[in-house]
Structures are given as C-alpha cells and as structure tokens.
Design a protein around this motif. Structure first.
Motif, PDB file in Angstrom:
ATOM      1  N   ILE A  54      31.139  38.327  45.300  1.00 42.61           N
ATOM      2  CA  ILE A  54      31.079  37.795  43.939  1.00 42.61           C
ATOM      3  C   ILE A  54      29.634  37.412  43.642  1.00 42.61           C
ATOM      4  O   ILE A  54      29.052  36.598  44.355  1.00 42.61           O
ATOM      5  CB  ILE A  54      31.975  36.547  43.784  1.00 42.61           C
ATOM      6  CG1 ILE A  54      33.419  36.860  44.163  1.00 42.61           C
ATOM      7  CG2 ILE A  54      31.894  35.990  42.362  1.00 42.61           C
ATOM      8  CD1 ILE A  54      34.302  35.623  44.286  1.00 42.61           C
ATOM      9  N   THR A  55      29.053  37.973  42.607  1.00 40.77           N
ATOM     10  CA  THR A  55      27.709  37.541  42.225  1.00 40.77           C
ATOM     11  C   THR A  55      27.819  36.354  41.267  1.00 40.77           C
ATOM     12  O   THR A  55      28.742  36.265  40.467  1.00 40.77           O
ATOM     13  CB  THR A  55      26.904  38.680  41.579  1.00 40.77           C
ATOM     14  OG1 THR A  55      27.538  39.109  40.369  1.00 40.77           O
ATOM     15  CG2 THR A  55      26.771  39.851  42.539  1.00 40.77           C
ATOM     16  N   GLY A  56      26.865  35.445  41.397  1.00 39.60           N
ATOM     17  CA  GLY A  56      26.907  34.239  40.572  1.00 39.60           C
ATOM     18  C   GLY A  56      28.093  33.360  40.899  1.00 39.60           C
ATOM     19  O   GLY A  56      28.747  32.814  40.018  1.00 39.60           O
ATOM     20  N   LEU A 132      34.693  43.808  44.548  1.00 46.41           N
ATOM     21  CA  LEU A 132      33.347  43.503  44.071  1.00 46.41           C
ATOM     22  C   LEU A 132      33.455  42.932  42.667  1.00 46.41           C
ATOM     23  O   LEU A 132      33.978  43.592  41.766  1.00 46.41           O
ATOM     24  CB  LEU A 132      32.484  44.765  44.059  1.00 46.41           C
ATOM     25  CG  LEU A 132      31.101  44.629  43.391  1.00 46.41           C
ATOM     26  CD1 LEU A 132      30.230  43.621  44.129  1.00 46.41           C
ATOM     27  CD2 LEU A 132      30.419  45.995  43.281  1.00 46.41           C
ATOM     28  N   VAL A 133      32.970  41.704  42.494  1.00 49.97           N
ATOM     29  CA  VAL A 133      32.965  41.054  41.179  1.00 49.97           C
ATOM     30  C   VAL A 133      31.518  40.912  40.727  1.00 49.97           C
ATOM     31  O   VAL A 133      30.752  40.131  41.292  1.00 49.97           O
ATOM     32  CB  VAL A 133      33.648  39.676  41.224  1.00 49.97           C
ATOM     33  CG1 VAL A 133      33.566  38.992  39.850  1.00 49.97           C
ATOM     34  CG2 VAL A 133      35.100  39.815  41.658  1.00 49.97           C
ATOM     35  N   ASN A 134      31.141  41.671  39.709  1.00 50.81           N
ATOM     36  CA  ASN A 134      29.802  41.597  39.132  1.00 50.81           C
ATOM     37  C   ASN A 134      29.813  40.565  38.008  1.00 50.81           C
ATOM     38  O   ASN A 134      30.187  40.863  36.868  1.00 50.81           O
ATOM     39  CB  ASN A 134      29.379  42.967  38.603  1.00 50.81           C
ATOM     40  CG  ASN A 134      29.088  43.944  39.712  1.00 50.81           C
ATOM     41  OD1 ASN A 134      28.199  43.726  40.529  1.00 50.81           O
ATOM     42  ND2 ASN A 134      29.845  45.029  39.764  1.00 50.81           N
ATOM     43  N   ASN A 135      29.417  39.356  38.348  1.00 54.16           N
ATOM     44  CA  ASN A 135      29.541  38.232  37.426  1.00 54.16           C
ATOM     45  C   ASN A 135      28.196  37.594  37.064  1.00 54.16           C
ATOM     46  O   ASN A 135      28.098  36.900  36.056  1.00 54.16           O
ATOM     47  CB  ASN A 135      30.465  37.181  38.060  1.00 54.16           C
ATOM     48  CG  ASN A 135      30.539  35.908  37.268  1.00 54.16           C
ATOM     49  OD1 ASN A 135      31.085  35.873  36.165  1.00 54.16           O
ATOM     50  ND2 ASN A 135      29.983  34.832  37.808  1.00 54.16           N
ATOM     51  N   ALA A 136      27.155  37.811  37.873  1.00 54.50           N
ATOM     52  CA  ALA A 136      25.854  37.194  37.594  1.00 54.50           C
ATOM     53  C   ALA A 136      25.341  37.643  36.224  1.00 54.50           C
ATOM     54  O   ALA A 136      25.457  38.818  35.859  1.00 54.50           O
ATOM     55  CB  ALA A 136      24.848  37.571  38.678  1.00 54.50           C
ATOM     56  N   ALA A 137      24.774  36.700  35.471  1.00 54.60           N
ATOM     57  CA  ALA A 137      24.291  37.039  34.129  1.00 54.60           C
ATOM     58  C   ALA A 137      23.177  36.092  33.721  1.00 54.60           C
ATOM     59  O   ALA A 137      23.073  34.973  34.223  1.00 54.60           O
ATOM     60  CB  ALA A 137      25.429  36.968  33.117  1.00 54.60           C
ATOM     61  N   SER A 181      38.781  47.302  44.458  1.00 57.63           N
ATOM     62  CA  SER A 181      38.734  46.914  43.052  1.00 57.63           C
ATOM     63  C   SER A 181      37.339  46.415  42.689  1.00 57.63           C
ATOM     64  O   SER A 181      36.765  45.591  43.404  1.00 57.63           O
ATOM     65  CB  SER A 181      39.763  45.812  42.780  1.00 57.63           C
ATOM     66  OG  SER A 181      39.680  45.332  41.452  1.00 57.63           O
ATOM     67  N   ILE A 182      36.808  46.931  41.585  1.00 54.07           N
ATOM     68  CA  ILE A 182      35.570  46.430  41.008  1.00 54.07           C
ATOM     69  C   ILE A 182      35.919  45.742  39.699  1.00 54.07           C
ATOM     70  O   ILE A 182      36.641  46.305  38.868  1.00 54.07           O
ATOM     71  CB  ILE A 182      34.558  47.561  40.762  1.00 54.07           C
ATOM     72  CG1 ILE A 182      34.139  48.208  42.082  1.00 54.07           C
ATOM     73  CG2 ILE A 182      33.340  47.044  40.004  1.00 54.07           C
ATOM     74  CD1 ILE A 182      33.285  49.456  41.913  1.00 54.07           C
ATOM     75  N   ILE A 183      35.415  44.511  39.528  1.00 52.76           N
ATOM     76  CA  ILE A 183      35.687  43.751  38.305  1.00 52.76           C
ATOM     77  C   ILE A 183      34.355  43.272  37.749  1.00 52.76           C
ATOM     78  O   ILE A 183      33.607  42.558  38.431  1.00 52.76           O
ATOM     79  CB  ILE A 183      36.607  42.555  38.575  1.00 52.76           C
ATOM     80  CG1 ILE A 183      37.873  42.997  39.318  1.00 52.76           C
ATOM     81  CG2 ILE A 183      36.970  41.862  37.256  1.00 52.76           C
ATOM     82  CD1 ILE A 183      38.700  41.840  39.862  1.00 52.76           C
ATOM     83  N   ASN A 184      34.057  43.665  36.522  1.00 44.64           N
ATOM     84  CA  ASN A 184      32.820  43.276  35.872  1.00 44.64           C
ATOM     85  C   ASN A 184      33.090  42.194  34.825  1.00 44.64           C
ATOM     86  O   ASN A 184      34.157  42.165  34.216  1.00 44.64           O
ATOM     87  CB  ASN A 184      32.169  44.487  35.203  1.00 44.64           C
ATOM     88  CG  ASN A 184      31.853  45.594  36.192  1.00 44.64           C
ATOM     89  OD1 ASN A 184      31.382  45.321  37.298  1.00 44.64           O
ATOM     90  ND2 ASN A 184      32.115  46.831  35.813  1.00 44.64           N
ATOM     91  N   SER A 185      32.117  41.332  34.624  1.00 42.18           N
ATOM     92  CA  SER A 185      32.227  40.300  33.589  1.00 42.18           C
ATOM     93  C   SER A 185      31.476  40.757  32.350  1.00 42.18           C
ATOM     94  O   SER A 185      30.250  40.869  32.355  1.00 42.18           O
ATOM     95  CB  SER A 185      31.640  38.967  34.078  1.00 42.18           C
ATOM     96  OG  SER A 185      32.414  38.431  35.123  1.00 42.18           O
ATOM     97  N   THR A 186      32.221  41.041  31.286  1.00 45.66           N
ATOM     98  CA  THR A 186      31.609  41.335  29.999  1.00 45.66           C
ATOM     99  C   THR A 186      31.780  40.094  29.124  1.00 45.66           C
ATOM    100  O   THR A 186      31.690  38.980  29.624  1.00 45.66           O
ATOM    101  CB  THR A 186      32.169  42.631  29.378  1.00 45.66           C
ATOM    102  OG1 THR A 186      31.543  42.854  28.123  1.00 45.66           O
ATOM    103  CG2 THR A 186      33.654  42.632  29.243  1.00 45.66           C
ATOM    104  N   VAL A 225      38.497  50.102  38.456  1.00 53.06           N
ATOM    105  CA  VAL A 225      37.370  49.391  37.844  1.00 53.06           C
ATOM    106  C   VAL A 225      37.830  48.809  36.510  1.00 53.06           C
ATOM    107  O   VAL A 225      38.298  49.551  35.630  1.00 53.06           O
ATOM    108  CB  VAL A 225      36.158  50.317  37.613  1.00 53.06           C
ATOM    109  CG1 VAL A 225      34.950  49.504  37.131  1.00 53.06           C
ATOM    110  CG2 VAL A 225      35.813  51.110  38.862  1.00 53.06           C
ATOM    111  N   ASN A 226      37.722  47.510  36.380  1.00 53.87           N
ATOM    112  CA  ASN A 226      38.115  46.826  35.152  1.00 53.87           C
ATOM    113  C   ASN A 226      37.092  45.746  34.816  1.00 53.87           C
ATOM    114  O   ASN A 226      36.130  45.534  35.556  1.00 53.87           O
ATOM    115  CB  ASN A 226      39.505  46.192  35.324  1.00 53.87           C
ATOM    116  CG  ASN A 226      40.594  47.219  35.519  1.00 53.87           C
ATOM    117  OD1 ASN A 226      40.995  47.917  34.594  1.00 53.87           O
ATOM    118  ND2 ASN A 226      41.092  47.330  36.760  1.00 53.87           N
ATOM    119  N   ALA A 227      37.299  45.062  33.715  1.00 52.55           N
ATOM    120  CA  ALA A 227      36.397  43.980  33.329  1.00 52.55           C
ATOM    121  C   ALA A 227      37.178  42.884  32.634  1.00 52.55           C
ATOM    122  O   ALA A 227      38.282  43.106  32.109  1.00 52.55           O
ATOM    123  CB  ALA A 227      35.278  44.494  32.419  1.00 52.55           C
ATOM    124  N   VAL A 228      36.609  41.700  32.635  1.00 48.50           N
ATOM    125  CA  VAL A 228      37.136  40.557  31.884  1.00 48.50           C
ATOM    126  C   VAL A 228      36.119  40.213  30.810  1.00 48.50           C
ATOM    127  O   VAL A 228      34.908  40.164  31.078  1.00 48.50           O
ATOM    128  CB  VAL A 228      37.387  39.345  32.797  1.00 48.50           C
ATOM    129  CG1 VAL A 228      37.889  38.151  31.987  1.00 48.50           C
ATOM    130  CG2 VAL A 228      38.380  39.709  33.901  1.00 48.50           C
TER     131      VAL A 228
END
Length: 292
Positions: A54-56, A132-137, A181-186, A225-228
C-alpha cells in the motif's frame, strides 16, 4: 453488530476549527481526529495470508486500508515519506495488534528506482505481492488559477500520482500470482474537477483511464484491476494543502467529509474473492455526488 445510524450524522460535520499544516501533514494535530476504523472495523478472514503493498499507508485512507487488510488476515508493507515516521509507527501498531506483519518503508514514488527498490523489498519480505494499492498522492490548491501552477508543482503532482502508479504496476506484475488484485485511488475530481485543483484532478482522470485499460490487459493473466473514487475525505492532506478547511466536505450531499474508515471496506471488497467478477470498475464513494 454495528448500530444502524443516519449516515449524515455518523461522523463530525462542518464547520470545523480553522487549521493549517505544512505538507505532508500529520494526523495528530487534526481537529476532529480522523477515524481509521481503529475501534469499529471487524475482519472476517477475507484476505487470509494475502501479501499487500500500500503506498501512502501512514495516514488517511492508506492507514485505514492497512488496518482493515490486517484485520482481514493480510500482511502489509506500506510506504511513507521521511517526515511521516510517527504516523507510520501508528499504522505499524494497529497492523501488529491485528496479529499481522507490518513493514513500513520510507519511499518517494516519484523516482523509478525507489519504486523498484520498494517492489524488491516486498518480494524479499513476503515472496510475492497479492494486492497492490496505489494510494500515494500529492495535491496543492492554487485558487489563482493555471498561472499559479508552477512547472515544479505540475511535475510533482504528475510524478507522484501517475508515474509512481505506472512504475509500481509494471514492476509488481512479475511477482503477482493469478487471483492478484491492483486497486488504484482516483477521486470525484476525475469527473467533477475543482478549478483550484486542476493538475490534481487531471491525474485522477488519467487514473480512471489507466485502470480501465490495464484491467483489460491483465485479465488474461488472472489479475483484476479496479479503482476507488472517494469524495472529500478528512485526512492530513487536507489541512496541508487547502487554504481553508472549516467547510471541507459540506458540499457533498451527505453534508460532511468521509472518514478514512468509510473508504476501507471498498478496498477490502475489491481485493477479496467476493469481487472475482469485478474488474475495470470504479467504485464511487462520494457521499452522494452523482458521477457518470
């Protein structure tokens, strides 16, 4: 059983005390304090023995997701900036209290080599990456318009929000098994951009497109691959990047900002096997703001 409540009244509502912090912001000084689910999230083994990056993850949504993942049975490696070590230690405490491993890593995802080192560390610690959660922003309000957005700021927003996500997806893939699972934060900003957050909103729109395109590319490998897309969420990024926080979140139909704890269940669901038929989707959690 959690008590049923009116959602508009479940958490603090504006007006909030005026508050300001230097970037990147910290949890401790915030008033009201953010809720990451420390006293409320109950796991049910949906991520048993998963290995998550998890980033961030030191504060805000990232901490809430780390806590929830741990209570669902996952080990968690998460990133933080050098100035966020105290917040990172608190995330470690909650993950370990759930009986899972917590690995904090100081990492600025704006540099490709940092992302490579992060993936190498995760593989060294866990052997694989299941989630993988791409959350850093990064964001910084510029009420004076596009003329006030410096090239330095624009570059920082792009590299944090987009480049880091791209590099981590690319580098993590060889270490993700089928079922990963890849989850991105939009963000709601992807669809309803605020003029003072023009560069940030631009990246969030790109994350939607990237998520949907990558999902179609990776499903043949058995990876979803999804996003929240959160609406306004009460995190340290808010007092650190907005000039006035007193009415933050009031614009949402629900009348208040979300707490980080209210975002975490969406990430848990998307990471779990219950979401096995869901990919290329954006889960909108906007407090009632209609989105396309």
């Amino acid at each position: 059983m959690t008590e049923q409540q009116n959602p508009a009244e479940r958490h603090p509502t504006p007006d909030f005390p005026s508050q300001d912090q230097p970037h990147p912001g910290w949890t401790g000084p915030m008033d009201p304090p953010p809720d990451h689910g420390e006293e409320t999230y109950r796991g049910s083994g949906r991520l048993a023995d998963r290995k998550a990056v998890i980033t961030g993850g030191d504060s805000g949504i990232g901490r809430a997701v780390a806590l929830a993942f741990a209570r669902e049975g996952a080990d968690v490696l998460f990133t933080h900036l050098d100035g966020e070590k105290d917040d990172a230690a608190e995330t470690v405490r909650w993950v370990e209290e759930a009986g899972r491993r917590a690995v904090p890593v100081a990492c600025d995802v704006r540099e490709e080599e940092n992302c490579r080192a992060l993936v190498d560390r995760a593989v060294s610690e866990f052997g694989r990456i299941d989630i993988l959660v791409n959350n850093a922003a990064y964001q910084m309000s510029q009420p004076d318009g596009i003329e006030a957005i410096s090239t330095e700021q624009f570059d920082r927003v792009m590299r944090t929000n987009l480049y880091g996500m791209f590099w981590l997806c690319k580098l993590a893939l060889p270490h993700m098994p089928e079922g990963g699972s890849i989850i991105n934060s939009t963000s709601v900003q992807a669809y309803k951009p605020s003029p003072h957050l023009l560069d940030y909103a631009t990246t969030k729109g790109a994350i939607v497109t990237f998520t949907q395109g990558l999902a179609q590319m990776l499903i043949e490998r058995g990876i979803r691959v999804n996003a929240v897309a959160p609406g306004p969420v009460w995190t340290p990024l808010i007092p650190a990047t907005l000039p006035d926080t007193t009415e933050f979140g009031k614009q949402a139909p629900i009348g208040r900002p979300a707490q980080p704890a209210e975002m975490a269940p969406a990430y848990v669901f998307l990471a779990s096997q219950e979401a096995s038929y869901i990919t290329a989707e954006i889960v909108n959690a906007t407090g009632g703001t209609p989105l396309p």
